[in-house]
Design an enzyme around this catalytic site. Structure first.
Site, PDB file in Angstrom:
ATOM      1  N   HIS A  34     -20.152  17.138  -3.941  1.00  0.00           N
ATOM      2  CA  HIS A  34     -21.333  18.008  -3.925  1.00  0.00           C
ATOM      3  C   HIS A  34     -22.254  17.633  -2.776  1.00  0.00           C
ATOM      4  CE1 HIS A  34     -20.779  19.179  -8.398  1.00  0.00           C
ATOM      5  NE2 HIS A  34     -20.153  20.014  -7.588  1.00  0.00           N
ATOM      6  N   CYS A  35     -22.955  18.645  -2.274  1.00  0.00           N
ATOM      7  CA  CYS A  35     -23.798  18.440  -1.096  1.00  0.00           C
ATOM      8  C   CYS A  35     -25.257  18.687  -1.483  1.00  0.00           C
ATOM      9  CB  CYS A  35     -23.354  19.412  -0.012  1.00  0.00           C
ATOM     10  SG  CYS A  35     -24.390  19.407   1.440  1.00  0.00           S
ATOM     11  N   HIS A  70     -13.646  21.373  -3.265  1.00  0.00           N
ATOM     12  CA  HIS A  70     -13.313  20.169  -4.060  1.00  0.00           C
ATOM     13  C   HIS A  70     -11.843  19.811  -3.883  1.00  0.00           C
ATOM     14  CE1 HIS A  70     -17.098  19.462  -5.891  1.00  0.00           C
ATOM     15  NE2 HIS A  70     -17.101  20.495  -6.715  1.00  0.00           N
ATOM     16  N   HIS A  86     -16.336  26.993  -3.209  1.00  0.00           N
ATOM     17  CA  HIS A  86     -16.812  25.702  -3.737  1.00  0.00           C
ATOM     18  C   HIS A  86     -15.664  24.916  -4.385  1.00  0.00           C
ATOM     19  CE1 HIS A  86     -19.954  23.090  -5.639  1.00  0.00           C
ATOM     20  NE2 HIS A  86     -19.018  22.957  -6.572  1.00  0.00           N
ATOM     21  N   GLU A  87     -14.921  25.583  -5.265  1.00  0.00           N
ATOM     22  CA  GLU A  87     -13.835  24.874  -5.967  1.00  0.00           C
ATOM     23  C   GLU A  87     -12.713  24.486  -4.992  1.00  0.00           C
ATOM     24  OE1 GLU A  87     -14.541  23.738  -8.705  1.00  0.00           O
ATOM     25  OE2 GLU A  87     -16.047  25.108  -9.484  1.00  0.00           O
ATOM     26  N   CYS A 125     -20.322  19.123   5.814  1.00  0.00           N
ATOM     27  CA  CYS A 125     -19.179  19.449   4.950  1.00  0.00           C
ATOM     28  C   CYS A 125     -18.073  20.118   5.764  1.00  0.00           C
ATOM     29  CB  CYS A 125     -19.617  20.343   3.795  1.00  0.00           C
ATOM     30  SG  CYS A 125     -20.672  19.468   2.621  1.00  0.00           S
ATOM     31  N   CYS A 168     -25.776  24.986   1.397  1.00  0.00           N
ATOM     32  CA  CYS A 168     -24.342  24.730   1.581  1.00  0.00           C
ATOM     33  C   CYS A 168     -23.566  25.192   0.350  1.00  0.00           C
ATOM     34  CB  CYS A 168     -24.116  23.236   1.817  1.00  0.00           C
ATOM     35  SG  CYS A 168     -22.384  22.787   1.921  1.00  0.00           S
ATOM     36  N   CYS A 202     -22.116  23.558   5.180  1.00  0.00           N
ATOM     37  CA  CYS A 202     -23.075  23.014   6.145  1.00  0.00           C
ATOM     38  C   CYS A 202     -22.264  22.246   7.202  1.00  0.00           C
ATOM     39  CB  CYS A 202     -24.070  22.087   5.458  1.00  0.00           C
ATOM     40  SG  CYS A 202     -23.331  20.580   4.838  1.00  0.00           S
TER      41      CYS A 202
END
Lengths: 449, 193
Positions: free
Chosen positions: B146-147, B140, B136-137, B174, B152, B171
């Site tokens: 954010h989704c 970024h 996640h990070e 993304c 996701c 997803c």
């Protein structure tokens, strides 16, 4: 995220502004920051902001005062107060004065995330609700264009034919014939129907204000311009602008209007930014524009620019067969509104309605039925309930000359809505003579006419 | 002629941290981001300036600054992994923080461990959670926002339950954005030459 929401953060601490803006930017929001109230008020012009976070303790103007000022600019602004545990009381006061909620520092990320989502959901629903209400009111207005006479059927047919195009339409007809309804009908049948229908009564707005009404203004553009305001041309972007009583605008405004119609570009009063708007123009008038052009009161080039496709709406007296239909339509409408069990118009009363000339057209007929509904007793509207004077029968042969003259003068006065100049002209006498006759025959204007 | 591989991710264990946990990230991140993953186990960072004694927590923004300074010359993305509780000044805690579209990110195992919630340690679960938050990070860092798709990996997580719901994968939307970034900007700006 389907819609890009915007958030303004007002806090004197850099770390708070920085952390919050980074946090929201990850969610894809447009974020603005201000370190004090003055800067925040300035940034209101860069809005609209969907949510405004305000720190309650700031040097200079505090959060509570700032909230008050923001609410003056945008009464619907959604404000969330940021507070330390120690100042919860002040935050509660802010709630009483219209804040949406408050959060205490440091903020629980879970709570912040849910709060923002809920606020935006609420805002989205509110915006949709307003749009639906406007749409419904448009549909209701559209229903009022009623009639089965060949003349009105022709009007509806023309309106529907021109609707899908982008052509400028000029609607002409006497006052009260339903020019705005035809304009709404065109808009409702055009591809622009999901965008705004903006109506401007050029005759009702003083020339000095009309410019601001149409083009908008920047904050401080003139004495009363306390904040930036969008003009009707800007609001109508994507939709239709209806310029009623176009014949009344000044020559100066005519030049500006011509330029906007040609380029679809303009600037707000006091502004430098060129705004482009995609609007369709429908205008209406009950004046003789051709005569105005001849007299130099209306620009010829603007006349030709507006008069691309003309729809004439016939006066009600020329389509008397529609009178029962329209009268019964308003009967049902007002009976429901007033909760009165009046279900019909008596044959005698209907006969009066059909024979009357209706100088005020459909609007006058609508008002006549509304007034009759107040006076009438169930189950029907009777002739004495109607606030109109029927067309006089032919005068009996044994009437004196004076009686005939009195009746004729009264008829003309009522027909011209007691416009002395107009009545005197029709009667072929000067105004002084007409006043003398009114005095002589003790003629008084009936309040109901 | 084959072009040199330019995409690199450097994983930096910041002590105190369970090194074996950090090790589990390497093959998975290599697989997900389809790029070289290097493990840095030679540097020890002084985090005293990031510690907030009033909150008993470490300021993740300050840790990012420390990492940024230290790996200034590294051409790639840098992910710090730590086991202490992280915060940013406005929030009570964070699982991690990243420079949006930047180079550095940091993630903590502190609140990903069941012990933090009064339960017995579940190592497998901690590994899964750590991978999700690390991806996640890094997402970024590659400019992803954010989704709304709750499965996701870019779905925001403000509680550990939300971490558990999502998968460690992107997803389709993304994924497309990520690989556009990797194939264009990442190569252009982080060319090691």
């Amino acid at each position: 995220m389907t819609q890009k929401f915007s958030i303004l953060i007002v806090d004197d601490e850099f770390v708070v502004r920085d952390s919050l803006s980074k946090w929201f930017m990850q969610d894809g929001y447009k974020v603005g920051t201000a370190e004090n109230a003055a800067q925040a008020l300035k940034m209101m012009n860069e809005g609209p902001w969907d949510i405004i976070f305000i720190d309650i303790k700031m040097p200079g103007m505090n959060g509570l005062e700032l909230q008050k000022r923001i609410k003056e600019i945008d009464p619907n602004a959604i404000i969330i107060i940021i507070t330390a545990f120690a100042s919860v009381d002040t935050a509660v006061q802010a709630l009483k004065e219209g804040a949406y909620d408050y959060i205490t520092k440091p903020i629980d990320p879970d709570y912040l995330s849910h709060l923002v989502k809920n606020v935006l959901k609420h805002k989205k629903l509110t915006d949709e609700h307003i749009k639906l209400r406007e749409h419904i009111s448009e549909l209701i207005m559209g229903e009022e264009l009623i009639g089965e006479s060949p003349q009105i059927k022709k009007v509806i047919e023309l309106a529907k034919t021109v609707a899908p195009t982008n052509t400028t339409v000029m609607i002409r007809g006497e006052s009260g014939t339903g020019k705005e309804l035809v304009a709404r009908l065109i808009h409702a049948h055009s591809p622009r129907r999901y965008f705004p229908f903006v109506s401007v009564n050029c005759g009702a707005v003083p020339d000095t204000l009309l410019e601001s009404e149409l083009f908008g203004h920047e904050k401080g553009a003139f004495t009363d311009a306390l904040y930036r305001r969008k003009g009707k041309f800007e609001i109508a972007d994507g939709g239709t602008i209806f310029l009623d009583e176009i014949g009344t605008i000044s020559l100066k405004m005519q030049i500006q209007l011509l330029r906007v119609l040609e380029t679809k570009q303009f600037t707000r009063i006091g502004g430098n930014e060129t705004i482009t708007s995609d609007f369709r123009v429908i205008c209406a008038t009950n004046c003789n524009l051709e005569q105005a052009v001849k007299e130099g009161k209306f620009r010829e080039d603007l006349y030709y620019r507006l008069n691309v496709f003309t729809i004439f709406i016939p006066p009600l007296r020329e389509r008397r067969s529609d009178i029962p239909l329209i009268a019964n339509y308003y009967l049902k409408k007002y009976a429901t509104m007033m909760h009165k069990p009046i279900t019909e118009i008596s044959p005698e009363a209907m006969d009066m309605l059909i024979r009357y000339d209706w100088p005020g057209n459909v609007r006058e007929l609508k008002n006549a039925i509304e007034r009759a509904m107040v006076l009438a007793k169930p189950p029907a509207i009777l002739p004495q309930d109607l606030p109109i004077h029927p067309i006089e029968e032919e005068q009996p042969e044994n009437e004196t000359l004076e009686a005939v003259e009195k009746a004729h003068i009264l008829k003309i006065l009522n027909k011209t809505n007691w416009n002395i100049t107009q009545a005197a002209k029709i009667l072929g006498i000067d105004r002084v003579t007409l006043y003398n006759k009114i005095e002589k025959y003790n003629l008084r204007r009936d309040r109901n006419t | 002629m084959t072009s040199p591989k330019l995409n690199k991710i450097l994983i930096v264990p910041i002590y105190p941290v369970d090194f074996s946990l950090v090790l589990t990230l390497v093959p998975s991140i290599r697989e997900i981001f389809k790029c070289d993953v290097i493990l840095d186990n030679t540097n020890h960072l002084n985090l005293s300036s990031a510690y907030d004694s009033s909150r008993y927590q470490f300021n993740s923004t300050k840790i990012i600054s420390i990492l940024s300074e230290k790996f200034n010359n590294f051409n790639g993305k840098v992910l710090g992994v730590i086991s202490v509780d992280l915060f940013i000044p406005v929030l009570t805690y964070v699982f991690g923080e990243a420079q949006l579209g930047g180079k550095i990110s940091v993630v903590s195992t502190f609140r990903l461990n069941e012990i933090a919630y009064g339960f017995q340690e579940n190592r497998k679960l901690t590994e899964e959670r750590l991978l999700k938050e690390a991806v996640h990070e890094l997402g970024h860092n590659f400019g992803l926002l954010h989704c709304e798709n709750y499965l996701c990996v870019m779905h925001p997580s403000t509680s550990v339950e939300e971490v558990d719901i999502k998968s460690p994968y992107f997803c389709n939307d993304c994924y497309e954005k990520l690989f556009w970034q990797i194939s264009s900007k990442f190569n252009d700006y982080h060319d090691g030459k």
